[in-house]
Enzyme design. Sequence first.
Site, PDB file in Angstrom:
ATOM      1  N   THR A 123       0.824  -1.262  -0.113  1.00  0.00           N
ATOM      2  CA  THR A 123      -0.172   0.062   0.031  1.00  0.00           C
ATOM      3  C   THR A 123       0.721   1.157  -0.066  1.00  0.00           C
ATOM      4  OG1 THR A 123      -1.791  -1.296   0.992  1.00  0.00           O
ATOM      5  CG2 THR A 123      -1.890   1.104   1.404  1.00  0.00           C
ATOM      6  N   TYR A 154      -7.757   0.991  -4.000  1.00  0.00           N
ATOM      7  CA  TYR A 154      -6.396   1.533  -4.559  1.00  0.00           C
ATOM      8  C   TYR A 154      -5.889   0.144  -5.083  1.00  0.00           C
ATOM      9  CZ  TYR A 154      -4.805  -0.393  -0.219  1.00  0.00           C
ATOM     10  OH  TYR A 154      -4.406  -1.118   0.893  1.00  0.00           O
ATOM     11  N   SER A 193       1.592  -7.278  -0.575  1.00  0.00           N
ATOM     12  CA  SER A 193       2.295  -8.499   0.222  1.00  0.00           C
ATOM     13  C   SER A 193       1.547  -9.598   0.549  1.00  0.00           C
ATOM     14  CB  SER A 193       2.672  -7.827   1.484  1.00  0.00           C
ATOM     15  OG  SER A 193       1.809  -7.482   2.599  1.00  0.00           O
ATOM     16  N   THR A 211       1.731  -4.288   4.514  1.00  0.00           N
ATOM     17  CA  THR A 211       1.549  -4.585   5.796  1.00  0.00           C
ATOM     18  C   THR A 211       0.905  -6.030   6.098  1.00  0.00           C
ATOM     19  OG1 THR A 211      -0.676  -3.372   5.961  1.00  0.00           O
ATOM     20  CG2 THR A 211       1.239  -2.028   6.496  1.00  0.00           C
ATOM     21  N   ASP A 212       0.292  -6.648   5.030  1.00  0.00           N
ATOM     22  CA  ASP A 212      -0.384  -7.903   5.170  1.00  0.00           C
ATOM     23  C   ASP A 212       0.563  -8.994   5.687  1.00  0.00           C
ATOM     24  OD1 ASP A 212      -2.991  -7.670   2.748  1.00  0.00           O
ATOM     25  OD2 ASP A 212      -2.819  -6.586   4.461  1.00  0.00           O
ATOM     26  N   LYS A 237       0.273  -7.684  13.120  1.00  0.00           N
ATOM     27  CA  LYS A 237      -0.735  -6.839  12.379  1.00  0.00           C
ATOM     28  C   LYS A 237      -2.062  -7.155  13.188  1.00  0.00           C
ATOM     29  CE  LYS A 237      -2.791  -4.883   8.369  1.00  0.00           C
ATOM     30  NZ  LYS A 237      -2.848  -4.899   6.660  1.00  0.00           N
ATOM     31  N   GLU A 241      -1.997 -28.977  27.389  1.00  0.00           N
ATOM     32  CA  GLU A 241      -3.246 -29.841  27.040  1.00  0.00           C
ATOM     33  C   GLU A 241      -2.783 -30.866  26.121  1.00  0.00           C
ATOM     34  OE1 GLU A 241      -6.183 -25.954  26.740  1.00  0.00           O
ATOM     35  OE2 GLU A 241      -7.282 -27.841  27.089  1.00  0.00           O
TER      36      GLU A 241
HETATM   37  N1  DGL Z   1      -2.378  -5.310  -0.349  1.00  0.00           N
HETATM   38  C1  DGL Z   1      -1.960  -5.123   1.084  1.00  0.00           C
HETATM   39  C2  DGL Z   1      -0.424  -5.329   1.298  1.00  0.00           C
HETATM   40  O1  DGL Z   1       0.205  -5.348   0.213  1.00  0.00           O
HETATM   41  C3  DGL Z   1      -2.191  -3.763   1.711  1.00  0.00           C
HETATM   42  C4  DGL Z   1      -1.845  -3.589   3.101  1.00  0.00           C
HETATM   43  C5  DGL Z   1      -0.867  -2.493   3.210  1.00  0.00           C
HETATM   44  O2  DGL Z   1       0.069  -2.492   2.531  1.00  0.00           O
HETATM   45  O3  DGL Z   1      -1.020  -1.662   4.088  1.00  0.00           O
HETATM   46  O4  DGL Z   1      -0.063  -5.959   2.289  1.00  0.00           O
END
Ligand code: DGL
Length: 355
Positions: free
Chosen positions: A39, A52, A85, A118-119, A191, A312
């Site tokens: 992103t 986007y 990502s 961020t993913d 995350k 467990e």
């Molecule tokens: N498509 C997600 C990624 O590239 C969007 C999340 C982001 O980058 O904030 O991880």
Amino acid sequence: MKTPLRILGALGATLLLASSTFAQAPKRPKIVILATGGTIAGAALSPTDPGYKSGAVGVDILINAVPDLKKIADVTGEQIASIGSQDMNDEVWLKLAKRANELLASPNVDGIAITHGTDTLEETSYFLDLVVKSDKPVVLTGSMRPSTAMSADGPLNIYNAVAIAADPKARGRGVLVAVDDDIHSAHDIVKTHTTDVATFSSGEAGLIGVALFGANIWYRTPAAIHTRASELSVGDGKSLPRVDIIYAHANMSPDLITAAAQNGAKGLVIAGVGDGNMTAPALEAVKKVIKQGVVVVRSSRTNGGIIRRNIEVNDDQVGTVASMELNPGKARALLQLALLKSSDAKKIQDYFDRY
Ligand code: DGL
């Protein structure tokens, strides 16, 4: 007796030259930005359009969008990938690790920043934490809003990431992640929210520090083994063993566990309920695939706490590995690298206990 003007002129010129030499700006650290997409490189149709395309903007545009970088470092960029990502894969991981180690081995590079979605940022940063062979700073960053958005968070995240990579105090702290003014360890960052700019947390371990417009405040260094001290590596760098993650839930069937082994998984991570638990039928399937040579790690779908042995599930009897602090995504990265060294569950548990 009057001193001839020509001597005074020569003296003045000498002093001017000397002062300019000594007053020369200090050499700026050489930082390379490796871009993978996400992103932070995303583009929308308008500053308020929520939709986007991830990874649409190249590294040179990202660098030029933060002109103040020039004040803190000598920055160049390389485009490693241009993907969201969610599409991160072993090929890009291996390419990123190889290029990072090549650059870090050069006396002309002081640190690296990596832009990333961020993913899966928490997975890639931890993978690099295990295979980067340098004490020099490696700082990943991303953003929750695309580069074209109103109040985009990417430019300041990039500025802070470069400022951290250029900071001698960042050395030896393992791979770091700079997001939302915070400095996280790759080992601990997760995350926690789908859209919030403050989505990342380091849970009970806490932050490594904070980044305030380029001024870095340091709190701690990570406890776990990382980077140069890591005995793990990418091996021949050609491929990584297949490790799948299976999400546990009420009424969980054994079918996906069996199918993963049939499809070539060498390792499995169970994103278990609670303390790494699963239904009895699923546990029976785990026992079967372990007998077929698959290494199974129990992690948890909760985003906190430590999964220890024989709570467990009797790991000693079943033959499973407990993931300790690692969430499923990080446990998968460690298991892939551990499987390059051994498929013995006891040896792999030792890696999970120390990394
Ligand atoms: N498509 C997600 C990624 O590239 C969007 C999340 C982001 O980058 O904030 O991880």
